[in-house]
Scaffold this motif. Structure first.
Motif, mmCIF file in Angstrom:
data_model
loop_
_atom_site.group_PDB
_atom_site.id
_atom_site.type_symbol
_atom_site.label_atom_id
_atom_site.label_comp_id
_atom_site.label_asym_id
_atom_site.label_seq_id
_atom_site.Cartn_x
_atom_site.Cartn_y
_atom_site.Cartn_z
ATOM 1 N N MET A 107 -14.963 -30.799 -13.390
ATOM 2 C CA MET A 107 -15.581 -29.854 -12.459
ATOM 3 C C MET A 107 -15.372 -28.406 -12.902
ATOM 4 S SD MET A 107 -14.891 -31.732 -8.814
ATOM 5 C CE MET A 107 -16.566 -31.549 -8.206
ATOM 6 N N GLU A 108 -15.008 -28.247 -14.168
ATOM 7 C CA GLU A 108 -14.802 -26.912 -14.752
ATOM 8 C C GLU A 108 -13.822 -26.079 -13.919
ATOM 9 O OE1 GLU A 108 -18.799 -25.641 -16.957
ATOM 10 O OE2 GLU A 108 -19.151 -26.052 -14.822
ATOM 11 N N ALA A 109 -12.734 -26.713 -13.524
ATOM 12 C CA ALA A 109 -11.729 -26.035 -12.702
ATOM 13 C C ALA A 109 -10.354 -26.038 -13.357
ATOM 14 C CB ALA A 109 -11.647 -26.706 -11.324
ATOM 15 N N LEU A 110 -10.285 -26.458 -14.622
ATOM 16 C CA LEU A 110 -9.009 -26.511 -15.324
ATOM 17 C C LEU A 110 -8.601 -25.099 -15.725
ATOM 18 C CD1 LEU A 110 -6.930 -28.622 -16.303
ATOM 19 C CD2 LEU A 110 -8.095 -28.597 -18.508
ATOM 20 N N TYR A 111 -7.383 -24.691 -15.340
ATOM 21 C CA TYR A 111 -6.931 -23.336 -15.642
ATOM 22 C C TYR A 111 -6.560 -23.188 -17.115
ATOM 23 C CZ TYR A 111 -2.402 -25.673 -14.874
ATOM 24 O OH TYR A 111 -1.347 -26.541 -14.911
ATOM 25 N N GLU A 112 -6.581 -21.945 -17.591
ATOM 26 C CA GLU A 112 -6.259 -21.668 -18.986
ATOM 27 C C GLU A 112 -4.756 -21.586 -19.198
ATOM 28 O OE1 GLU A 112 -8.226 -18.174 -20.285
ATOM 29 O OE2 GLU A 112 -10.237 -18.915 -19.849
ATOM 30 N N GLY A 113 -4.297 -22.054 -20.356
ATOM 31 C CA GLY A 113 -2.879 -21.979 -20.691
ATOM 32 C C GLY A 113 -2.043 -22.969 -19.900
ATOM 33 N N SER A 114 -0.742 -22.706 -19.844
ATOM 34 C CA SER A 114 0.176 -23.624 -19.174
ATOM 35 C C SER A 114 0.627 -23.127 -17.799
ATOM 36 C CB SER A 114 1.424 -23.835 -20.052
ATOM 37 O OG SER A 114 2.064 -22.587 -20.301
ATOM 38 N N ASN A 115 0.155 -21.946 -17.404
ATOM 39 C CA ASN A 115 0.574 -21.369 -16.137
ATOM 40 C C ASN A 115 -0.440 -21.701 -15.045
ATOM 41 O OD1 ASN A 115 1.503 -19.857 -14.015
ATOM 42 N ND2 ASN A 115 1.588 -17.916 -15.126
ATOM 43 N N LYS A 116 -0.031 -22.526 -14.099
ATOM 44 C CA LYS A 116 -0.951 -22.949 -13.046
ATOM 45 C C LYS A 116 -1.374 -21.792 -12.143
ATOM 46 C CE LYS A 116 3.075 -24.733 -10.518
ATOM 47 N NZ LYS A 116 3.987 -24.674 -11.689
ATOM 48 N N MET A 117 -0.623 -20.684 -12.179
ATOM 49 C CA MET A 117 -1.009 -19.513 -11.403
ATOM 50 C C MET A 117 -2.325 -18.915 -11.914
ATOM 51 S SD MET A 117 1.040 -18.992 -8.912
ATOM 52 C CE MET A 117 0.592 -17.315 -8.455
ATOM 53 N N ASN A 118 -2.751 -19.358 -13.093
ATOM 54 C CA ASN A 118 -4.004 -18.860 -13.665
ATOM 55 C C ASN A 118 -5.233 -19.561 -13.081
ATOM 56 O OD1 ASN A 118 -2.716 -17.039 -15.382
ATOM 57 N ND2 ASN A 118 -2.526 -18.543 -17.037
ATOM 58 N N HIS A 119 -5.004 -20.556 -12.237
ATOM 59 C CA HIS A 119 -6.166 -21.278 -11.713
ATOM 60 C C HIS A 119 -6.986 -20.349 -10.817
ATOM 61 C CE1 HIS A 119 -5.863 -22.464 -7.369
ATOM 62 N NE2 HIS A 119 -4.638 -22.030 -7.531
ATOM 63 N N GLN A 120 -8.306 -20.488 -10.911
ATOM 64 C CA GLN A 120 -9.225 -19.588 -10.223
ATOM 65 C C GLN A 120 -9.735 -20.211 -8.924
ATOM 66 O OE1 GLN A 120 -9.826 -16.380 -11.445
ATOM 67 N NE2 GLN A 120 -8.141 -17.056 -12.746
ATOM 68 N N PRO A 121 -10.066 -19.365 -7.942
ATOM 69 C CA PRO A 121 -10.609 -19.903 -6.685
ATOM 70 C C PRO A 121 -12.027 -20.442 -6.885
ATOM 71 C CG PRO A 121 -10.653 -17.497 -6.657
ATOM 72 C CD PRO A 121 -9.916 -17.900 -7.903
ATOM 73 N N VAL A 122 -12.179 -21.718 -6.652
ATOM 74 C CA VAL A 122 -13.475 -22.383 -6.798
ATOM 75 C C VAL A 122 -13.699 -23.279 -5.587
ATOM 76 C CG1 VAL A 122 -14.851 -24.015 -8.153
ATOM 77 C CG2 VAL A 122 -13.362 -22.380 -9.321
ATOM 78 N N THR A 123 -14.889 -23.221 -5.033
ATOM 79 C CA THR A 123 -15.261 -24.113 -3.934
ATOM 80 C C THR A 123 -16.528 -24.848 -4.335
ATOM 81 O OG1 THR A 123 -14.368 -22.542 -2.314
ATOM 82 C CG2 THR A 123 -15.823 -24.276 -1.484
ATOM 83 N N LEU A 124 -16.523 -26.157 -4.129
ATOM 84 C CA LEU A 124 -17.668 -26.988 -4.481
ATOM 85 C C LEU A 124 -18.172 -27.711 -3.235
ATOM 86 C CD1 LEU A 124 -15.944 -28.436 -7.634
ATOM 87 C CD2 LEU A 124 -17.866 -26.864 -7.706
ATOM 88 N N ILE A 125 -19.478 -27.723 -3.052
ATOM 89 C CA ILE A 125 -20.086 -28.433 -1.919
ATOM 90 C C ILE A 125 -21.134 -29.381 -2.483
ATOM 91 C CG2 ILE A 125 -21.269 -28.217 0.292
ATOM 92 C CD1 ILE A 125 -20.377 -25.306 0.407
ATOM 93 N N SER A 126 -21.007 -30.651 -2.152
ATOM 94 C CA SER A 126 -21.930 -31.634 -2.713
ATOM 95 C C SER A 126 -23.335 -31.464 -2.141
ATOM 96 C CB SER A 126 -21.427 -33.053 -2.429
ATOM 97 O OG SER A 126 -21.422 -33.321 -1.037
ATOM 98 N N ARG A 127 -24.315 -31.696 -2.993
ATOM 99 C CA ARG A 127 -25.715 -31.668 -2.599
ATOM 100 C C ARG A 127 -26.196 -33.104 -2.417
ATOM 101 N NH1 ARG A 127 -28.466 -27.050 -3.754
ATOM 102 N NH2 ARG A 127 -30.333 -28.251 -4.282
ATOM 103 N N SER A 128 -27.405 -33.257 -1.936
ATOM 104 C CA SER A 128 -27.936 -34.600 -1.693
ATOM 105 C C SER A 128 -28.153 -35.372 -2.989
ATOM 106 C CB SER A 128 -29.262 -34.512 -0.923
ATOM 107 O OG SER A 128 -29.069 -33.895 0.321
#
Length: 213
Positions: free
Chosen positions: A162-183
């Motif tokens: 879902m292209e939500a894997l953060y860069e590097g080894s620091n999980k604090m680098n993860h970005q805010p992402v919200t996904l809503i399923s479509r039909s």
């Protein structure tokens, strides 16, 4: 005569001074209006909405009650699925994401749509079901929100898909992402950026209206 000239000069200076300060005040007011307008524009542009297609991996995660959750089947259990990513020791964006999801629940319920919210931990080694259960209690989340963890490789496969894997080894680098399923199968609305509950409801409603038409 000189006294009259002096008086007229004083009046003229006072008038000039008054006009100067009125003009200055007008300029300052204009600057403030411009700044507020720019600020409002920035607020409107602090997230990006796109349409994406994601093929989720076939993995098994675990929810906060210790129940197995099968991917991608879980996303078909409800009419619509909302997904975001958090971890319990996060002191940055995660509490805001979780609080906003909890705040959105009653409004989503009011829309009368069949939905679920999945909050997936990006720190599965630390976030056990017990920790997620305590985290859910802390934010007083409702039954529509499920917190997920699992084997690190399985969780990361979901994040990667879902292209939500953060860069590097620091999980604090993860970005805010919200996904809503479509039909459509494997089709999602993706919202990049930290959003409040009102934006989530707005975008959710837009998606419902678009697909209803």
């Amino acid at each position: 005569m000189r006294i009259q000239e002096k008086t007229d000069s004083m009046k003229s200076n006072k008038f000039t001074s008054k006009m100067f300060w009125l003009a200055a005040a007008a300029v300052l007011a204009g600057v403030m209006v411009f700044a507020l307008g720019a600020s409002a524009g920035q607020k409107q542009r602090n997230f990006i909405v796109t349409e994406r297609s994601y093929a989720l991996p076939e993995v098994t995660l675990v929810d906060s009650e210790g129940q197995a959750v099968e991917f991608p089947g879980i996303t078909s259990n409800s009419g619509r699925t909302v997904i975001s990513f958090i971890f319990t020791s996060c002191a940055g964006i995660c509490p805001m994401i979780t609080a906003n999801m909890a705040r959105a629940e009653p409004q989503l319920d009011a829309l009368g749509d069949d939905y679920q919210i999945l909050l997936i931990s990006v720190d599965p080694e630390h976030d056990t079901p017990e920790r997620l259960r305590e985290y859910a209690r802390r934010f007083k989340t409702g039954a529509r929100i499920r917190f997920l963890t699992g084997d690190q490789e399985d969780v990361f496969n979901v994040l990667r898909s879902m292209e939500a894997l953060y860069e590097g080894s620091n999980k604090m680098n993860h970005q805010p992402v919200t996904l809503i399923s479509r039909s459509e199968r494997n089709s999602w609305m993706r919202i990049d950026g930290l959003i409040g509950s009102e934006v989530l409801i707005e975008q959710y409603q837009k998606l419902m209206d678009t697909q209803a038409g």
